[in-house]
Motif scaffolding. Structure first.
Motif, mmCIF file in Angstrom:
data_model
loop_
_atom_site.group_PDB
_atom_site.id
_atom_site.type_symbol
_atom_site.label_atom_id
_atom_site.label_comp_id
_atom_site.label_asym_id
_atom_site.label_seq_id
_atom_site.Cartn_x
_atom_site.Cartn_y
_atom_site.Cartn_z
ATOM 1 N N MET A 1 169.453 115.089 -28.610
ATOM 2 C CA MET A 1 168.909 116.264 -27.953
ATOM 3 C C MET A 1 167.523 116.572 -28.518
ATOM 4 O O MET A 1 167.328 116.693 -29.715
ATOM 5 C CB MET A 1 169.822 117.472 -28.173
ATOM 6 N N LYS A 2 166.546 116.665 -27.606
ATOM 7 C CA LYS A 2 165.168 116.951 -28.001
ATOM 8 C C LYS A 2 164.852 118.425 -27.785
ATOM 9 O O LYS A 2 165.294 119.041 -26.807
ATOM 10 C CB LYS A 2 164.197 116.110 -27.175
ATOM 11 N N ILE A 3 164.088 118.981 -28.700
ATOM 12 C CA ILE A 3 163.566 120.334 -28.543
ATOM 13 C C ILE A 3 162.117 120.201 -28.103
ATOM 14 O O ILE A 3 161.269 119.695 -28.845
ATOM 15 C CB ILE A 3 163.658 121.127 -29.861
ATOM 16 N N ASN A 4 161.826 120.609 -26.888
ATOM 17 C CA ASN A 4 160.476 120.481 -26.334
ATOM 18 C C ASN A 4 159.618 121.666 -26.760
ATOM 19 O O ASN A 4 159.974 122.823 -26.516
ATOM 20 C CB ASN A 4 160.525 120.382 -24.807
ATOM 21 N N ILE A 22 154.590 118.858 -37.558
ATOM 22 C CA ILE A 22 155.806 118.562 -36.797
ATOM 23 C C ILE A 22 156.057 117.061 -36.839
ATOM 24 O O ILE A 22 155.465 116.285 -36.084
ATOM 25 C CB ILE A 22 155.693 119.074 -35.347
ATOM 26 N N GLU A 23 156.919 116.659 -37.750
ATOM 27 C CA GLU A 23 157.271 115.245 -37.922
ATOM 28 C C GLU A 23 158.789 115.133 -37.963
ATOM 29 O O GLU A 23 159.388 114.872 -38.997
ATOM 30 C CB GLU A 23 156.656 114.686 -39.207
ATOM 31 N N ASP A 24 159.404 115.334 -36.823
ATOM 32 C CA ASP A 24 160.862 115.298 -36.742
ATOM 33 C C ASP A 24 161.254 114.677 -35.411
ATOM 34 O O ASP A 24 160.720 115.046 -34.355
ATOM 35 C CB ASP A 24 161.438 116.714 -36.861
ATOM 36 N N GLU A 25 162.200 113.743 -35.451
ATOM 37 C CA GLU A 25 162.565 113.016 -34.236
ATOM 38 C C GLU A 25 163.265 113.890 -33.203
ATOM 39 O O GLU A 25 163.345 113.521 -32.024
ATOM 40 C CB GLU A 25 163.456 111.829 -34.596
ATOM 41 N N GLU A 26 163.765 115.046 -33.628
ATOM 42 C CA GLU A 26 164.439 115.938 -32.681
ATOM 43 C C GLU A 26 163.478 116.910 -32.004
ATOM 44 O O GLU A 26 163.868 117.629 -31.092
ATOM 45 C CB GLU A 26 165.538 116.730 -33.400
ATOM 46 N N ALA A 112 160.125 122.072 -39.488
ATOM 47 C CA ALA A 112 161.099 121.523 -38.547
ATOM 48 C C ALA A 112 162.415 122.290 -38.611
ATOM 49 O O ALA A 112 163.022 122.598 -37.577
ATOM 50 C CB ALA A 112 161.331 120.042 -38.853
ATOM 51 N N GLU A 113 162.847 122.624 -39.808
ATOM 52 C CA GLU A 113 164.102 123.359 -39.966
ATOM 53 C C GLU A 113 163.998 124.751 -39.353
ATOM 54 O O GLU A 113 164.956 125.256 -38.745
ATOM 55 C CB GLU A 113 164.483 123.432 -41.438
ATOM 56 N N TYR A 114 162.833 125.361 -39.495
ATOM 57 C CA TYR A 114 162.646 126.695 -38.918
ATOM 58 C C TYR A 114 162.682 126.619 -37.392
ATOM 59 O O TYR A 114 163.315 127.453 -36.729
ATOM 60 C CB TYR A 114 161.325 127.282 -39.388
#
Length: 411
Positions: A1-4, A22-26, A112-114
């Protein structure tokens, strides 16, 4: 699942900074823009899940755009980033209905976590509104405890937390095995902060501050990991744990706690703060001996009404059967978890809870049954009937002095 995600800023340099963070695959950046009509057109075409905007004092055009998004696109969530946050900026954001306001992040992982936290929390809120659910405002603390290592407590705690989160509940998972906790391994996460950083750096009555030390898993659960090294366990007092659990209950529907297989001052605090104690036992004589002693101790501490007995790896053997467990411990069995070494170990080695990787397995179904019992309220305290775990007066005196002994040992 991607967060756009879409990025908006009046300054090109700020957009570059946000992209670098922003360096996260999600998380997928679908576009960027300055403010104004161009931004509105891009928002309409790209339909991002989250819009991240930079905000400075007096940036009325940014606030105007954020307000329009808030009013007309309720499924698109706004995050406002500022170089520093003052009262004026907070008041301006609150006035237009935006409450996700923070300073520029210190690291890409933190950012990314935020973003994931905002996404999961806001979507849960929207889903609850759409489904018109009957909400329960009473938070529940569920502590998983067992009297010996290797019982599968962490496996149960991790998979149960994920399953509760799948029922649209806000779930915190706290690792109170302070010396050798490994919840992060079960979930394949590398926490930048742990419970030791939380109690060392500061401890406030602000839930947002506490959440900044937690790691957000893709399932939506928030994890407070154990210290990275055993010696840090000494700095975590029972008083701080009690305050922490009280604070977590103000925000989360369920607080699931994993514990070490022995009694410490911190463990006793968690047990006493619990709504439900999932007491895990097994089918060998050594485990049953330790379980019997531990249940007697919990009875002396007046905690037996919270206990729900779970037999893990519940396969009848020639020497000890499941019925024998109930007879030996003098306590009704609340749930049984089957034995499936392959599913459990594969899930651990992959860092993916089996309720996600293998939802059709008997193990996953048994955890789903436990979650359903808790959601239906069958894990709640019931009126205590008699003394389930009798102890003689001399033993009760010894047990009653346990807390004092633990405090002296710690000093």
């Amino acid at each position: 699942m991607k967060i756009n995600v879409m990025l908006v800023s009046k300054l090109e340099k700020n957009i570059k900074v946000m992209k670098n963070f922003i360096e996260d695959e999600e998380i997928h950046i679908v576009g960027d823009s300055t403010t104004g009509s161009v931004a509105l057109d891009k928002i309409e075409n790209l339909m991002p899940d989250i819009i991240i905007m930079t905000l400075g004092t007096g940036d009325n055009d940014v606030l105007s755009l954020a307000e329009r998004v808030f009013l007309h696109r309720p499924r698109t969530h706004v995050i406002l980033l500022a170089e520093y946050i003052d009262v004026e900026i907070l008041q301006s954001a609150i006035a237009i209905g935006v409450h996700n306001v923070r300073e520029f992040p210190a690291s890409s992982k933190e950012f990314a976590e935020y973003i994931k936290s905002v996404y999961h929390n806001e979507n849960s809120r929207i889903k609850a509104l759409n489904e018109k659910q009957n909400l329960s405002w009473m938070s529940r603390v569920v502590t998983v405890f067992g009297a010996k290592g290797g019982l599968g407590k962490t496996t149960i705690a991790v998979n149960l937390a994920v399953k509760l989160a799948q029922s649209n509940k806000k779930v915190a998972l706290v690792d109170l095995d302070l010396q050798f906790g490994d919840i992060h391994i079960f979930l394949d996460i590398d926490p930048s902060d742990t419970i030791s950083e939380l109690v060392q750096e500061f401890f406030t009555s602000n839930i947002d501050s506490v959440r900044s030390f937690m790691t957000v898993h893709s399932s939506g659960i928030h994890i407070l990991s154990s210290p990275k090294s055993p010696e840090y366990a000494e700095i975590i007092s029972a008083e701080k744990i009690q305050s922490l659990l009280s604070l977590l209950r103000t925000y989360y529907d369920y607080v699931v706690i994993d514990t070490p297989p022995f009694f410490t001052e911190v463990t006793l605090t968690a047990l006493e703060s619990s709504s439900t104690i999932l007491f895990v036992t097994g089918l060998d004589i050594s485990i049953l001996k330790n379980s019997k002693v531990s249940l007697s101790l919990l009875d002396s501490l007046q905690q037996t009404d919270k206990i729900r007995l779970i037999v893990n790896r519940a396969v009848d053997m020639s020497s000890i059967t499941i019925n024998d467990v109930q007879s030996i411990l003098g306590c009704p069995i609340w749930a049984k978890i089957p034995s499936d070494y392959k599913v459990a170990v594969t899930a651990l080695n992959r860092g993916i809870p089996f309720v996600l990787s293998n939802p059709g397995s008997k193990l996953s179904q048994s955890i789903e049954d436990v979650a359903r019992l808790l959601l239906d309220g069958e894990g709640e305290n019931s009126e205590k009937k008699g003394n389930l775990f009798p102890v003689n007066p001399q033993e009760k005196v010894k047990i009653g002095k346990l807390k004092s002994f633990l405090k002296k040992e710690k000093k």
